[in-house]
Design a protein around this motif. Sequence first.
Motif, PDB file in Angstrom:
ATOM      1  N   VAL A  99       3.400  19.148  -6.011  1.00 47.84           N
ATOM      2  CA  VAL A  99       4.434  20.066  -5.545  1.00 47.84           C
ATOM      3  C   VAL A  99       4.944  20.883  -6.709  1.00 47.84           C
ATOM      4  CG1 VAL A  99       5.202  18.586  -3.647  1.00 47.84           C
ATOM      5  CG2 VAL A  99       6.255  18.354  -5.896  1.00 47.84           C
ATOM      6  N   GLN A 100       5.626  21.964  -6.390  1.00 48.93           N
ATOM      7  CA  GLN A 100       6.267  22.756  -7.423  1.00 48.93           C
ATOM      8  C   GLN A 100       7.648  22.202  -7.718  1.00 48.93           C
ATOM      9  OE1 GLN A 100       6.109  26.890  -6.105  1.00 48.93           O
ATOM     10  NE2 GLN A 100       4.220  27.176  -7.276  1.00 48.93           N
ATOM     11  N   ALA A 101       8.134  22.509  -8.886  1.00 44.62           N
ATOM     12  CA  ALA A 101       9.472  22.078  -9.273  1.00 44.62           C
ATOM     13  C   ALA A 101      10.488  22.530  -8.233  1.00 44.62           C
ATOM     14  CB  ALA A 101       9.831  22.648 -10.645  1.00 44.62           C
ATOM     15  N   GLY A 102      11.412  21.619  -7.926  1.00 49.19           N
ATOM     16  CA  GLY A 102      12.393  21.900  -6.885  1.00 49.19           C
ATOM     17  C   GLY A 102      11.995  21.401  -5.513  1.00 49.19           C
ATOM     18  N   GLY A 103      10.745  21.021  -5.368  1.00 48.42           N
ATOM     19  CA  GLY A 103      10.254  20.560  -4.087  1.00 48.42           C
ATOM     20  C   GLY A 103      10.581  19.101  -3.822  1.00 48.42           C
ATOM     21  N   SER A 104      10.084  18.619  -2.691  1.00 46.40           N
ATOM     22  CA  SER A 104      10.379  17.246  -2.255  1.00 46.40           C
ATOM     23  C   SER A 104       9.102  16.535  -1.831  1.00 46.40           C
ATOM     24  CB  SER A 104      11.352  17.258  -1.070  1.00 46.40           C
ATOM     25  OG  SER A 104      12.586  17.835  -1.408  1.00 46.40           O
ATOM     26  N   LEU A 105       9.128  15.216  -1.975  1.00 47.55           N
ATOM     27  CA  LEU A 105       8.083  14.344  -1.464  1.00 47.55           C
ATOM     28  C   LEU A 105       8.731  13.064  -0.973  1.00 47.55           C
ATOM     29  CD1 LEU A 105       5.242  14.529  -4.155  1.00 47.55           C
ATOM     30  CD2 LEU A 105       5.089  15.349  -1.802  1.00 47.55           C
ATOM     31  N   ARG A 106       8.079  12.418  -0.014  1.00 44.99           N
ATOM     32  CA  ARG A 106       8.537  11.105   0.405  1.00 44.99           C
ATOM     33  C   ARG A 106       7.382  10.114   0.256  1.00 44.99           C
ATOM     34  NH1 ARG A 106      10.771   8.786   6.197  1.00 44.99           N
ATOM     35  NH2 ARG A 106       8.565   8.964   6.735  1.00 44.99           N
ATOM     36  N   LYS A 125       9.630  -2.133  10.476  1.00 46.74           N
ATOM     37  CA  LYS A 125       8.265  -1.656  10.241  1.00 46.74           C
ATOM     38  C   LYS A 125       7.669  -2.181   8.939  1.00 46.74           C
ATOM     39  CE  LYS A 125       8.910   2.690  12.771  1.00 46.74           C
ATOM     40  NZ  LYS A 125       8.866   4.177  12.681  1.00 46.74           N
ATOM     41  N   ASN A 126       8.469  -2.888   8.151  1.00 47.42           N
ATOM     42  CA  ASN A 126       8.015  -3.385   6.845  1.00 47.42           C
ATOM     43  C   ASN A 126       7.541  -2.246   5.934  1.00 47.42           C
ATOM     44  OD1 ASN A 126       8.581  -5.890   7.829  1.00 47.42           O
ATOM     45  ND2 ASN A 126       6.506  -6.702   7.635  1.00 47.42           N
ATOM     46  N   ILE A 127       8.326  -1.186   5.860  1.00 49.42           N
ATOM     47  CA  ILE A 127       7.981  -0.038   5.035  1.00 49.42           C
ATOM     48  C   ILE A 127       9.134   0.276   4.091  1.00 49.42           C
ATOM     49  CG2 ILE A 127       7.360   2.395   4.976  1.00 49.42           C
ATOM     50  CD1 ILE A 127       6.080   2.074   7.688  1.00 49.42           C
ATOM     51  N   LEU A 128       8.783   0.502   2.854  1.00 52.58           N
ATOM     52  CA  LEU A 128       9.714   0.945   1.822  1.00 52.58           C
ATOM     53  C   LEU A 128       9.485   2.430   1.589  1.00 52.58           C
ATOM     54  CD1 LEU A 128      11.740   0.038  -0.503  1.00 52.58           C
ATOM     55  CD2 LEU A 128       9.691  -0.029  -1.956  1.00 52.58           C
ATOM     56  N   TYR A 129      10.566   3.176   1.391  1.00 52.80           N
ATOM     57  CA  TYR A 129      10.464   4.613   1.172  1.00 52.80           C
ATOM     58  C   TYR A 129      11.114   5.016  -0.155  1.00 52.80           C
ATOM     59  CZ  TYR A 129       9.570   4.699   6.216  1.00 52.80           C
ATOM     60  OH  TYR A 129       9.062   4.477   7.462  1.00 52.80           O
ATOM     61  N   LEU A 130      10.671   6.133  -0.663  1.00 51.15           N
ATOM     62  CA  LEU A 130      11.339   6.799  -1.773  1.00 51.15           C
ATOM     63  C   LEU A 130      11.350   8.286  -1.457  1.00 51.15           C
ATOM     64  CD1 LEU A 130      12.709   6.377  -4.538  1.00 51.15           C
ATOM     65  CD2 LEU A 130      10.522   7.030  -5.581  1.00 51.15           C
ATOM     66  N   GLN A 131      12.520   8.790  -1.089  1.00 49.21           N
ATOM     67  CA  GLN A 131      12.688  10.220  -0.859  1.00 49.21           C
ATOM     68  C   GLN A 131      13.016  10.881  -2.186  1.00 49.21           C
ATOM     69  OE1 GLN A 131      12.327  12.103   2.033  1.00 49.21           O
ATOM     70  NE2 GLN A 131      12.600  13.837   0.642  1.00 49.21           N
ATOM     71  N   MET A 132      12.188  11.833  -2.588  1.00 51.47           N
ATOM     72  CA  MET A 132      12.347  12.485  -3.877  1.00 51.47           C
ATOM     73  C   MET A 132      12.618  13.959  -3.646  1.00 51.47           C
ATOM     74  SD  MET A 132       9.316  10.611  -6.044  1.00 51.47           S
ATOM     75  CE  MET A 132       8.022  11.437  -5.151  1.00 51.47           C
ATOM     76  N   ASN A 133      13.807  14.400  -4.028  1.00 51.94           N
ATOM     77  CA  ASN A 133      14.202  15.795  -3.900  1.00 51.94           C
ATOM     78  C   ASN A 133      14.414  16.416  -5.275  1.00 51.94           C
ATOM     79  OD1 ASN A 133      14.273  15.461  -1.058  1.00 51.94           O
ATOM     80  ND2 ASN A 133      16.408  14.821  -1.128  1.00 51.94           N
ATOM     81  N   SER A 134      14.470  17.732  -5.299  1.00 58.42           N
ATOM     82  CA  SER A 134      14.700  18.468  -6.553  1.00 58.42           C
ATOM     83  C   SER A 134      13.782  17.956  -7.658  1.00 58.42           C
ATOM     84  CB  SER A 134      16.168  18.335  -6.973  1.00 58.42           C
ATOM     85  OG  SER A 134      17.032  18.821  -5.969  1.00 58.42           O
ATOM     86  N   VAL A 192       0.850  -1.189   0.000  1.00 59.08           N
ATOM     87  CA  VAL A 192       0.000   0.000   0.000  1.00 59.08           C
ATOM     88  C   VAL A 192       0.884   1.237   0.000  1.00 59.08           C
ATOM     89  CG1 VAL A 192      -1.812   1.268   1.184  1.00 59.08           C
ATOM     90  CG2 VAL A 192      -1.811  -1.238   1.244  1.00 59.08           C
ATOM     91  N   GLU A 193       0.810   1.995  -1.107  1.00 61.37           N
ATOM     92  CA  GLU A 193       1.606   3.218  -1.221  1.00 61.37           C
ATOM     93  C   GLU A 193       0.870   4.416  -0.630  1.00 61.37           C
ATOM     94  OE1 GLU A 193       2.221   1.059  -5.281  1.00 61.37           O
ATOM     95  OE2 GLU A 193       0.602   1.473  -3.875  1.00 61.37           O
ATOM     96  N   SER A 194       1.642   5.401  -0.223  1.00 61.83           N
ATOM     97  CA  SER A 194       1.097   6.675   0.236  1.00 61.83           C
ATOM     98  C   SER A 194       2.168   7.741   0.075  1.00 61.83           C
ATOM     99  CB  SER A 194       0.646   6.579   1.698  1.00 61.83           C
ATOM    100  OG  SER A 194       1.740   6.269   2.543  1.00 61.83           O
ATOM    101  N   GLY A 195       1.761   9.000   0.225  1.00 56.28           N
ATOM    102  CA  GLY A 195       2.719  10.086   0.207  1.00 56.28           C
ATOM    103  C   GLY A 195       2.765  10.903  -1.062  1.00 56.28           C
TER     104      GLY A 195
END
Length: 123
Positions: free
Chosen positions: A12-19, A75-84, A5-8
């Motif tokens: 966002v505007q260009a240059g922003g971040s999401l996880r 926690k059995n969680i996978l992440y993707l930190q997305m910057n820029s 189950v994905e979330s997050g």
Amino acid sequence: QVQLVESGGGSVQAGGSLRLSCAASGYSYPKYSMGWFRQTPGKEREGVAYIDSDGVTVYADSVKGRFTISKDNAKNILYLQMNSLKPEDTAMYYCAADDNPVRWNRAVDFRNWGQGTQVTVSS
């Protein structure tokens, strides 16, 4: 039964971040290889980032240096930190899991998928 189950996602505007997060259940999570893929209408699902059971990571050239894949085995969680973030990163993002994918960036090699979370980056 494997459940992802994905979330997050969001806008966002260009240059922003999401996880992005992917909560996993129903299997021996630490032993599986995990990946993040993305897809836009009319295009094939493409591999973005990958992490194997030993923690080795691989990235698509288009996101290298901007995205970071990680996992929390407790926690059995996978992440993707997305910057820029860039407008071209706009897509539906999916997490995937398999115990033995042949190629990290080939969608058909992953048997288990989440429902996806939308990421929209505006210029």
